[in-house]
Design a protein around this motif. Structure first.
Motif, mmCIF file in Angstrom:
data_model
loop_
_atom_site.group_PDB
_atom_site.id
_atom_site.type_symbol
_atom_site.label_atom_id
_atom_site.label_comp_id
_atom_site.label_asym_id
_atom_site.label_seq_id
_atom_site.Cartn_x
_atom_site.Cartn_y
_atom_site.Cartn_z
ATOM 1 N N VAL A 208 0.852 -1.187 0.000
ATOM 2 C CA VAL A 208 0.000 0.000 0.000
ATOM 3 C C VAL A 208 0.889 1.238 0.000
ATOM 4 O O VAL A 208 1.781 1.372 0.849
ATOM 5 N N ARG A 209 0.652 2.114 -0.962
ATOM 6 C CA ARG A 209 1.390 3.366 -1.047
ATOM 7 C C ARG A 209 0.407 4.510 -1.273
ATOM 8 O O ARG A 209 -0.415 4.450 -2.202
ATOM 9 N N ASP A 210 0.480 5.504 -0.400
ATOM 10 C CA ASP A 210 -0.413 6.663 -0.490
ATOM 11 C C ASP A 210 -1.881 6.247 -0.526
ATOM 12 O O ASP A 210 -2.692 6.814 -1.266
ATOM 13 N N GLY A 211 -2.201 5.220 0.268
ATOM 14 C CA GLY A 211 -3.574 4.759 0.368
ATOM 15 C C GLY A 211 -4.040 3.908 -0.793
ATOM 16 O O GLY A 211 -5.217 3.526 -0.833
ATOM 17 N N LYS A 212 -3.153 3.592 -1.738
ATOM 18 C CA LYS A 212 -3.530 2.788 -2.899
ATOM 19 C C LYS A 212 -2.726 1.497 -2.933
ATOM 20 O O LYS A 212 -1.575 1.446 -2.500
ATOM 21 N N PHE A 213 -3.359 0.449 -3.484
ATOM 22 C CA PHE A 213 -2.721 -0.859 -3.558
ATOM 23 C C PHE A 213 -1.902 -0.977 -4.836
ATOM 24 O O PHE A 213 -2.404 -0.726 -5.937
ATOM 25 N N VAL A 214 -0.639 -1.364 -4.666
ATOM 26 C CA VAL A 214 0.259 -1.594 -5.800
ATOM 27 C C VAL A 214 0.304 -3.098 -6.045
ATOM 28 O O VAL A 214 0.653 -3.876 -5.146
ATOM 29 N N ASP A 215 -0.039 -3.530 -7.241
ATOM 30 C CA ASP A 215 -0.101 -4.950 -7.589
ATOM 31 C C ASP A 215 1.306 -5.519 -7.720
ATOM 32 O O ASP A 215 2.058 -5.152 -8.625
ATOM 33 N N LEU A 216 1.651 -6.427 -6.802
ATOM 34 C CA LEU A 216 2.944 -7.116 -6.831
ATOM 35 C C LEU A 216 2.742 -8.627 -6.839
ATOM 36 O O LEU A 216 3.619 -9.374 -6.398
ATOM 37 N N ALA A 217 1.610 -9.074 -7.336
ATOM 38 C CA ALA A 217 1.259 -10.493 -7.268
ATOM 39 C C ALA A 217 2.342 -11.347 -7.921
ATOM 40 O O ALA A 217 2.711 -11.136 -9.077
#
Length: 458
Positions: A271-280
């Motif tokens: 989570v960065r700046d309240g948003k989810f970064v897809d690292l699947a």
């Protein structure tokens, strides 16, 4: 799934930080607590359809359920513009599973009496909100009639990432997300050696809990051939992060070995700046070396590690405490039995020793056979010269003795062992809740599940 948490921006400087994070959960016995979590399905009373997050046609939705709970002192948690959870200062939360299952993550409480009061209060509150909206609530391990394409996805960033990733790693992961419910309890440990003993006992006996709570015999209106279809689903969800933790029985198991296990589990997100970064599918080890292409040169925080730990799904999961994850969701009358079962086994020294004596000579092959067999045959699953029913009766005997020695009394003078009565009836009869449902389906309900909604309503 885990409820909302506060971000921890402390940088991860190495593997020792990850081990220390687990070790920081150690606490003396007088500080041990029980945290009970349970999920239930929400549906429209008018047509038994699952609730969307928000109904554009003006009907009830999950968002309305959450907002209705504000009247009882719950505070909304938002993701973007959407309310996705509710919290209280005591550490409890109400959150959403991917398909709109409503979950209470209870506060850490000292006794089974207290956690049962919490569950009872929650039931009253959600029922009052649900009745005002024309909504029903039901406790089962798997949605009995709904098809996957009838389910509504909740607007949470982590679920969008998991939705895309699940079909890459298993056939049933989307069903796990959308159509299952569980009840679980979180347990403390005093030291690394105490954790190891509790973890091994809990892992070995998790199939016994699965059998006692087996409660998901229907799929899309028909018997599916399982007693706990929810447990079967986990066998084809994502075997890199789910299943039986056999590694816990290896020599040298402890906090370091569990960290290595988590490091081998592929990532989902940060989570960065309240948003989810897809690292699947990415490696947390590579992340620690600043080698993720999505986050070039960036290394993780301890908050990222805590999030990652929540994306592993073994039968027993460790964070700063241990989670017992083997039971199907069920009716209110059985929710309080789970913390009683595990407290009786793990929170009394003599009972923990007795439970360890019960399981310590089981072989890896026997543990694997139990794990594989119980979803289908539950208490009738063969084990050595008997069945899982025999194991359940012995575990309950140990458990009852442990709760008696805890000698924690309610206002009317009853100890915690009374919460075991539903389990004792199941174990003595050999009839799981799923067996009872199948018998009712065949003999009383004339092949219809319509009566089920009333029978299992909250």
């Amino acid at each position: 799934m885990s409820g909302p948490s506060k971000p921890n921006l402390q940088p991860v400087t190495g593997r020792d930080d990850l081990v220390a994070w687990l070790e920081s959960g150690c606490k003396p016995a007088e500080d041990w607590r029980l945290g009970t979590e349970h999920e239930k399905f929400c549906y429209r009373l008018s047509d038994k359809a699952p609730l969307p997050y928000a109904d554009p046609a003006g009907g009830p939705g999950i968002r309305d359920m959450l907002k209705g709970l504000e009247a009882y002192g719950w505070t909304p948690v938002t993701e973007g513009e959407n309310v996705i959870a509710m919290t209280r200062p005591d550490g409890s939360s109400i959150s959403l599973e991917p398909g709109g299952q409503l979950e209470l993550s209870g506060a850490p409480l000292r006794t089974v009496h207290e956690t049962c009061t919490e569950v009872t209060t929650h039931r009253r509150q959600v029922r009052e909100v649900a009745e005002s909206l024309g909504v029903g609530l039901i406790g089962l391990g798997f949605a009995p009639t709904w098809k996957r394409d009838q389910m509504h996805w909740m607007p949470k960033g982590r679920y969008a990432i998991m939705k895309a990733h699940m079909p890459r790693v298993g056939q049933l992961g989307l069903d796990m997300m959308l159509r299952t419910c569980t009840v679980q309890v979180n347990m403390d440990f005093a030291s690394e050696s105490d954790m190891v003993k509790k973890f091994r006992v809990a892992a070995a006996l998790q199939p016994v809990a699965t059998a006692l709570w087996a409660n998901s015999p229907f799929t899309e209106g028909r018997p599916n051939g399982y007693r706990s279809y929810r447990a079967h689903i986990w066998t084809d969800t994502d075997n890199q992060r789910a299943g039986f933790p056999e590694f816990a029985f290896e020599d040298g198991f402890g906090f370091e070995r569990y960290v290595d296990y988590l490091l081998d589990v592929p990532m989902y997100f940060v989570v960065r700046d309240g948003k989810f970064v897809d690292l699947a599918g990415r490696s947390f080890r590579d992340f620690m070396e600043g080698k993720l292409p999505e986050l070039p040169g960036e290394t993780p925080t301890m908050g990222d590690w805590a999030d990652h730990a929540s994306t592993a799904f073994p039968d027993v999961r460790m964070k700063k405490y241990m989670e017992m994850r083997g039971a199907d969701g069920g009716p209110w009358s059985r929710l309080c039995a789970l913390p009683a079962f595990w407290a009786g086994l793990l929170y009394d020294t003599q009972s923990l020793d007795a439970a360890w004596d019960m399981v310590k000579d089981w072989t890896a092959e026997e543990r694997a056979a139990l794990h594989a067999g119980v979803p289908g045959t539950a208490l009738k699953t063969p084990f050595r010269d008997g069945t899982v029913q025999d194991l359940a009766l012995e575990a309950l005997r140990i458990c009852r003795d442990g709760l008696g020695r805890r000698s924690i009394l309610s206002a009317d003078g009853a100890d915690e062992s009374g919460f075991l009565e539903p389990l004792q009836r199941i174990a003595e009869s050999g009839q799981t809740p799923a067996d009872e449902l199948l018998e009712a389906f065949e003999k009383q309900w004339n092949g219809s599940l319509e009566p089920l909604w009333a029978a299992y309503a909250y």
